[in-house]
Design an enzyme around this catalytic site. Structure first.
Site, PDB file in Angstrom:
ATOM      1  N   ASP A  42       0.742  -1.191  -0.059  1.00 30.76           N
ATOM      2  CA  ASP A  42      -0.047  -0.102  -0.100  1.00 30.76           C
ATOM      3  C   ASP A  42       0.835   1.195   0.023  1.00 30.76           C
ATOM      4  O   ASP A  42       2.241   1.110   0.270  1.00 30.76           O
ATOM      5  CB  ASP A  42      -0.784   0.053   1.089  1.00 30.76           C
ATOM      6  N   ASP A  67      -0.253   5.202   0.819  1.00 31.96           N
ATOM      7  CA  ASP A  67      -0.587   6.045   1.817  1.00 31.96           C
ATOM      8  C   ASP A  67      -0.574   5.447   3.308  1.00 31.96           C
ATOM      9  O   ASP A  67      -1.305   4.567   3.487  1.00 31.96           O
ATOM     10  CB  ASP A  67      -2.065   6.736   1.687  1.00 31.96           C
TER      11      ASP A  67
HETATM   12  C1  XBP Z   1      -5.478   6.152   0.786  1.00 35.32           C
HETATM   13  C2  XBP Z   1      -6.555   6.909   0.634  1.00 35.32           C
HETATM   14  C3  XBP Z   1      -6.413   8.090  -0.472  1.00 35.32           C
HETATM   15  C4  XBP Z   1      -5.721   9.146   0.185  1.00 35.32           C
HETATM   16  C5  XBP Z   1      -5.939  10.184  -0.542  1.00 35.32           C
HETATM   17  O1  XBP Z   1      -6.022   4.773   1.027  1.00 35.32           O
HETATM   18  O2  XBP Z   1      -7.612   6.529   1.156  1.00 35.32           O
HETATM   19  O3  XBP Z   1      -7.699   8.461  -0.611  1.00 35.32           O
HETATM   20  O4  XBP Z   1      -6.007   9.522   1.456  1.00 35.32           O
HETATM   21  O5  XBP Z   1      -5.495   9.907  -1.574  1.00 35.32           O
HETATM   22  P1  XBP Z   1      -5.024   3.421   0.987  1.00 35.32           P
HETATM   23  P2  XBP Z   1      -6.425  10.631  -3.131  1.00 35.32           P
HETATM   24  O6  XBP Z   1      -3.686   3.681   1.916  1.00 35.32           O
HETATM   25  O7  XBP Z   1      -5.747   2.336   1.891  1.00 35.32           O
HETATM   26  O8  XBP Z   1      -4.832   3.124  -0.232  1.00 35.32           O
HETATM   27  O9  XBP Z   1      -6.951  11.910  -2.851  1.00 35.32           O
HETATM   28  O10 XBP Z   1      -5.527  10.639  -4.356  1.00 35.32           O
HETATM   29  O11 XBP Z   1      -7.657   9.550  -3.181  1.00 35.32           O
HETATM   30 MG    MG Z   2      -2.897   3.009   3.511  1.00 34.25          MG
END
Ligand code: XBP
Ligand code: MG
Length: 248
Positions: A9, A11
């Protein structure tokens, strides 16, 4: 079954992007659009339960600002606002404001040397994931970079993980996933994948009962990791040996 691939993953897992990255970028985009919306550190923790930036904006509007009437069609307005947010976010990443978490580059380097296959599975928009990977890793290291709207349903749906497995022609038993959040873990678990969770402030109280291992981070030789749940070989930081011990 031998370990064949690591799937990361982005983020919260590769880097703590949310509080000082995405959150700030959302606020910059809101200000630019003349909105008085301000996502505090605490509020953002609640909003993170809605994965996906566009989905998060829509949720906030409907739950917290129901009187607000965006120009029609609302989906296009949200998409534009999110595009501006993406530019602000990428800007922060290229400025070097979002460092990798402990152990990420070390483990990826070890995995590459051992010939393991690597992939990315993120809910975030592709330009965001690419900005971080280009800044701190190398896009070429990853066989598949699966992001954002490439699948119909975002995490906690398993779609992004199923997509990666299909692209790589791998069975879930061959892979280990790295996640930081409950929606991410649910997605991986529903796709039949083993998962290591590295928590942070926004996710430390979430339910990780289906994870193979829960850590504070992957650790470095000078910065030992702490095991919060599960059992692994007794190493101060997460290595391929640790990963393989989860497959015994
Ligand atoms: C990540 C997210 C993303 C980011 C923002 O989730 O939920 O929406 O917060 O990115 P994960 P965007 O780590 O579970 O994949 O604004 O590009 O969506
Ligand atoms: Mg994440």
């Amino acid at each position: 079954m031998p370990l064949n691939a690591l799937i990361f993953d982005v983020d919260g897992t590769i880097a703590e992007t949310e509080r000082d990255g995405h959150r700030v970028a959302f606020n910059q985009a809101f200000a630019e659009a003349g909105l008085d919306w301000q996502w505090s550190v605490a509020l953002y923790g609640k909003l993170l339960l809605v994965p996906g930036g566009k989905e998060r904006i829509e949720h906030y509007w409907q739950q917290y600002q129901p009187q607000f009437k965006p120009p029609a069609p609302a989906a296009a307005w949200i998409a534009h606002l999110h595009q501006r947010k993406t530019l602000y976010y990428r800007d922060r990443v290229t400025q070097g404001l979002i460092p990798l978490r402990p152990g990420i580059k070390r483990l990826i380097t070890e995995a590459r040397a051992a010939g393991l296959r690597l992939a990315i599975a993120t809910t975030s928009a592709l330009p965001n994931a690419m900005a971080l990977i280009e800044r701190s890793l190398e896009p070429d290291w990853f066989e598949v970079i699966a992001a954002g709207d490439i699948v119909p349903q975002k995490k906690p749906a398993p779609d992004i993980y199923t997509y990666v497995l299909q692209q790589m022609q791998l069975a879930p038993e061959d892979c280990l996933v790295f996640e930081d959040s409950e929606p991410g873990l649910i997605a991986a678990h529903q796709a039949g994948l083993r998962t290591v969770v590295t928590v942070h402030n926004y996710t430390q109280t979430q339910d990780f009962s289906t994870a193979q291992l829960v850590l504070d981070h992957l650790g470095e030789p000078e910065q030992p990791m702490q095991v919060l749940q599960g059992q692994a070989v007794d190493t101060p930081y997460f290595t391929l040996e640790t990963a393989r011990s989860l497959f015994a």
